[in-house]
Design an enzyme around this catalytic site. Sequence first.
Site, PDB file in Angstrom:
ATOM      1  N   GLY A 595       0.737  -1.318  -0.062  1.00  0.00           N
ATOM      2  CA  GLY A 595      -0.032  -0.149   0.047  1.00  0.00           C
ATOM      3  C   GLY A 595       0.769   1.289   0.058  1.00  0.00           C
ATOM      4  N   GLU A 596       2.061   1.269   0.459  1.00  0.00           N
ATOM      5  CA  GLU A 596       2.993   2.595   0.568  1.00  0.00           C
ATOM      6  C   GLU A 596       3.360   2.799  -0.814  1.00  0.00           C
ATOM      7  OE1 GLU A 596       7.348   3.830   2.318  1.00  0.00           O
ATOM      8  OE2 GLU A 596       6.028   1.839   3.171  1.00  0.00           O
ATOM      9  N   ALA A 597       3.228   4.075  -1.149  1.00  0.00           N
ATOM     10  CA  ALA A 597       3.435   4.760  -2.468  1.00  0.00           C
ATOM     11  C   ALA A 597       4.791   4.414  -3.103  1.00  0.00           C
ATOM     12  CB  ALA A 597       2.981   6.236  -2.472  1.00  0.00           C
TER      13      ALA A 597
END
Length: 1362
Positions: A595-597
């Site tokens: 989920g982390e960009a």
Amino acid sequence: MANLHGEEEEDDNNCSSCREKKKHMAKYKKKVLGLSCMLNTEVGAVLAVIRRPIDYIQEETFDSSILQSLKSLRSLIFNPQQDWRNLDPSLYLSPFLDVIQSDDIPAAATGVALSAVLKILKLEIFNENTPGARDAINSAVTGITSCQLEKTDPVSEDAVMMRILQVLTGIMKHPTSVLLTDQAVCTIVNTCFQVVQQSASRGDLLQRSARYTMHELIHIIYSRLPDIEVKSGDTSESDTEDVDVDNNLDSGYGVRSAVDIFHFLCSLLNVVEIVETEGSTSQTADEDVQLFALVLINTAIELSGDVIGKHTKLLRMIQDDLFHHLIHYGAGSSPLVLSMICSTVLNIYHFLRRFVRLQLEAFFAFVILRISTLGSAPQLQEVALEGIINFCRQPTFLIEIYVNYDCDPLCRNVMEEIGKLLCKQSFPGGGPLTSLQIQAFEGLVIMIQKIADNIDKEGDSSPSGPYPIEITEYRPFWEEKPKEDLDTWVDYLRVRKVQKRKILIAANHFNRDEKKGLQYIKFCQLVSDPPDPKAFAFFFRYTHGLDKNMIGEYLGDPDEFHIQVLKEFTRTFEFAGMNLDNALRTYLETFRLPGEAQKIQRILEAFSDRFYEEQSLDIFVSKDAVYIFCYSLIMLNTDQHNPQVKKKMTEEEFIRNNRAINGGKDLPREYLSELFHSIATHAITIFGQSGQPIEMNPSRWIELMNRSKAVEPFILSDFDRRLGRDMFACIAGPSVAAVSAFFEHADEDDVLHECIEGLISIARIAQYGLEDTLDELLASFCKFTTLLNPYASTDETLFAFSNDMKPRMATLAVFTLANNFGDSIRAGWRNIVDCLLKLKRLKLLPQSVIEFENADSDVQSQSKTESGILLPTHDPKNPEDSLSLGLNEFEQNLKVIKQCQIGNIFSNTSKLPSDALLNLGRALIFAAAGKGQKFSTSVEEEETVGFCWDLITAISVANISRFQILWPSFHDYFLGVVQFPLFSPIPFAEKAIVGLFKVCLKLLASYQADKFPEELIFKSINLMWKLDKQVLDTCCQYITQSVSKIIIEYPANLQSQLGWKSVLHLLSVTGRQPETYDQAVETLIMLMSDATHVSQTNYAYCIDCAFGFVALKNSPLEKNLKLLDLMSDSVDSLVQWYKNACSEPGNNYSIASNTSSSSLEDNKGLNSLNFSMNCFVKLGEALRKTSLARREEIRNQAVISLHKSFKLAEELDFSSINCINCFNLVIFAMVDDLHEKMIEYSRRENAEREVRSMEGTLKNAMELLADVYLQFLKEIAEAQEFRTFWLGVLRRMDTCMKADLGEYGDTKLQEYIPDLLRKMITKMQEMEILVRKDDDDLWDITYIQIQWIAPSLKEELFPEEI
């Protein structure tokens, strides 16, 4: 004259040749005439039909050239007569072909023309060598396939179409068919298929004929393929290049037509039909066409065989198009289509498996294994299982899929999955057995038998070990090694399999704890040191069952090493030929996008780099363009498939949003539109979860095809014993469980026999390093014998055994395993022994079990299956038929048990390996100790324990040569059973003593170079009798007999101190019983009289034993006196040993201050100079104790014997210290004890006789003291403590002189003591030992003591003092 005869013979030959030529010419002319007549007839028939009133047509309404050509042919036929074989066939074919192609000719005429052409073809008027044959035959194809049927009614049209099919078949069967072009052949096939399609709505006969013709055509075309020479042009990989052999016109049809037709057949698998349901329409695969196509494809493959592998384009079509269709439609087809698909794949396996390694894996993974699971329809499951079973029947299938897939860490465990699937499907449920379960079980048995037959070949000397395999060094697990040297390659495969197993274990650790999982990989040497990013990449990419969330988190980590792993991970994908959306789908299916960009960015950058390198169409101008467009696709995917987004993006908006992203230019609109519709229709799984089923979608298929170009070809392999063992080990547990459960639920005899066959096959495999599996198998089947039910009474067990075939079969199976595979049984012996003991209690064991029945007995009355198992026979002796003979149930059971040949198990134990024999012994010992046994009566317990010990004894005697290997463990087992909570030494120890002495006698019957075995057996014997002293009483006769036999017959073989100590101790103890006394004493007398076998080893024990017998009350006086004499005579042996020790170099004189008997236990002292002295002290102590016996004769003889001993021992090492020690330990002690005893008797009433008797013995003892003192006076006087010693002598003289006998008056010793003192002092004075000295008070002390002891001697002995 000779010339004349020669000329005549030559003329005759010429005449004969001429006659033959004329005859042949005449025959040829007749044939040509016949052909002319036939052509004339056919032309006339066509003209007649055309001119028929019903069908007659004015010439102006159709092409007049047709009639003219027919008339021209007719005029040509007989004027002049033609040589048809050398004539261009077009001359007589063209008129008929014109008729066939004409639009205006009626159907009847067309049919007659077709018949004429067919007749011309069948008569083979022309062949491939006829001028113009090529053009003629190809024109014929064109004409026939261009047949016009516009003016035809349906009935006539069917007849014409039937005739067309016949003519097309005739063309392909004609010799000139080899001159057909590829296009012509394809046209023929296409025309035939059109008839097949058109006939669907017509009569059944036409459709059947059309289909049959298609089969004929395919058969003819692909039968020729193996004969076509393969040239370099045929190895081209290009789809546009002509792969035909010899592109000139003379070559005829070849590979190109085969490729095109095969492509056409594959395309038929995609034919759909429109189905209307409730107002809506849907498309489904046309099953009828699919079946038809599959039959034709099968025919093509069967006829072409492995030649297809030489034709690259045709092979590539099978690898790609065909397999893709088979997998796609196989996963969701009807049972009939699935069956044909399985047959097709099996044919491909037979001929082309070297080229379809990944495709075969995909077929098993996505079709046959998936359908076979419990979620599919039963009919489909049965078809899929039948497909699997057919594969398993192939000779090398199992070993090859194990080698190619199960031993490859990058592939699935196909063989293991098949085995476990069959086990799972065959496992019975709660109800009756279903056909599916029976079918699966049959497949499982076939699989097991196939492995067993190949691993257990008679005469096969190949190695079967080592087990297990360990990883000893780092090897990249993703790299394959070609098959070269067999042994090296097998070892390499086995290591790879271990690597794969370790990888799966690491995956389990990784899913729970990332660090532990990766540490385990390093620990197992699956990663190099320092770590290689590629190893982690392949681990994440190809390990089944990894947590996709954790993979995504790891790949997105900013650590430099993680970034390297990400790059290597992405390089494992082959994106060539994929659109961007399919490539992205394939990529994101292997992990869950974090989920982390920033993590997403790193992952998409790596993907973009790889896709840019692999793109096929060069659409993207840079990696950045791919990267930007990936984000755009992800946004589109979210927009289209997120339910929270209400207003969905349109295609135009998507195209507009992606303007100028490709290096400042737009991407092709068609490309953007295709991707938009693809994503809008099918979402990209960006945040997928682990464990979801994977489907074979187009992108995954493209990737598989790309991978197939890089992997090694399918490896062809024969069975190897090591690999066979390893492959069965993967499914051993489930197989045993399935066979056992199926046997439990089966009722029919055939099924039960099949279970037994499976059991024997498992045992045949398990003997090669899978002992645990065999033990598990035995444990399972022993339950079915009903003999081990702890809750059943004897009557209930006997009833169940007698009235059910299954327990009897199980019993036969168990003991057959014990007979045939005993060398591989370990813990399973316990179950076998338990069954054996139960049979014993049921009185079903024949007496010959212990006597070891003859292995060849009653073989004729037994039947064996192919695997060697004994089954109940079907002759009149069989228990099943014995009812008719009037036999009762008990007799029936006895016959069944006799078939088990139980005695052979124990008679052949000498052939068992040590491990198996130890486990058998352990089972028997534990059973004898009561473990796992329940006894209803003490008699039953005693019988069972005795039976067990009989067997223990039997196997020990049979393996006496391995005694030293086996018995340490046996002894440990004895020590173990003693610790059992409820252990009872009786009757265990009683039976043990008997058995152990039998073993001991067998052991001592021959000389043993090492005395360790002897010590082992006597340790066990001593352990047993010490468990309960009652054992010595109850077994005294047997022990005495055994010990006597050892001493009398095998004394030379008894070498150890422990052996002699045990034997003589037991002789002494058991000989105390009245019934054994005589034998025991005679044995000892015999041993000591001979003296040959009285040695330094056993001397002390002989003395102890003799003393034990002499000390017995009421024992015969004569034997006691004999023993005392022998004891004193034994001093001669001591003297001889002493002399021998003195003569040995290196022996130094040593004095032991402690001469107790404990020193005799040390072997190291046997040859020392001090040994004889210690033994002498031992003898003296025994005689001293004997001097206290109740009977006067024995006491006095003991003193006499002691006196004699001292005289005989004069040559021993009687140093001053040794002399004083002898006095202290023997003579002084004897005098003191006798004096004390005399005083004790004097205190009793009416004991004067005993007092005077004891007084007489004391007198003898005092005389002994004086004589021995004088004998060794010189040595004694040299001792430093001589003064103390002399005072001790005087003190004892004084004690005897002043002995108070109470009411019995004065002691008579007063008469003898002065004489003894006189002799002693006089001798001392003569030797100047007792003289007055200034520095020595010996004289003074002696003088004072004499005044107290015997004053009358003072004047005589010390006149100077008066």
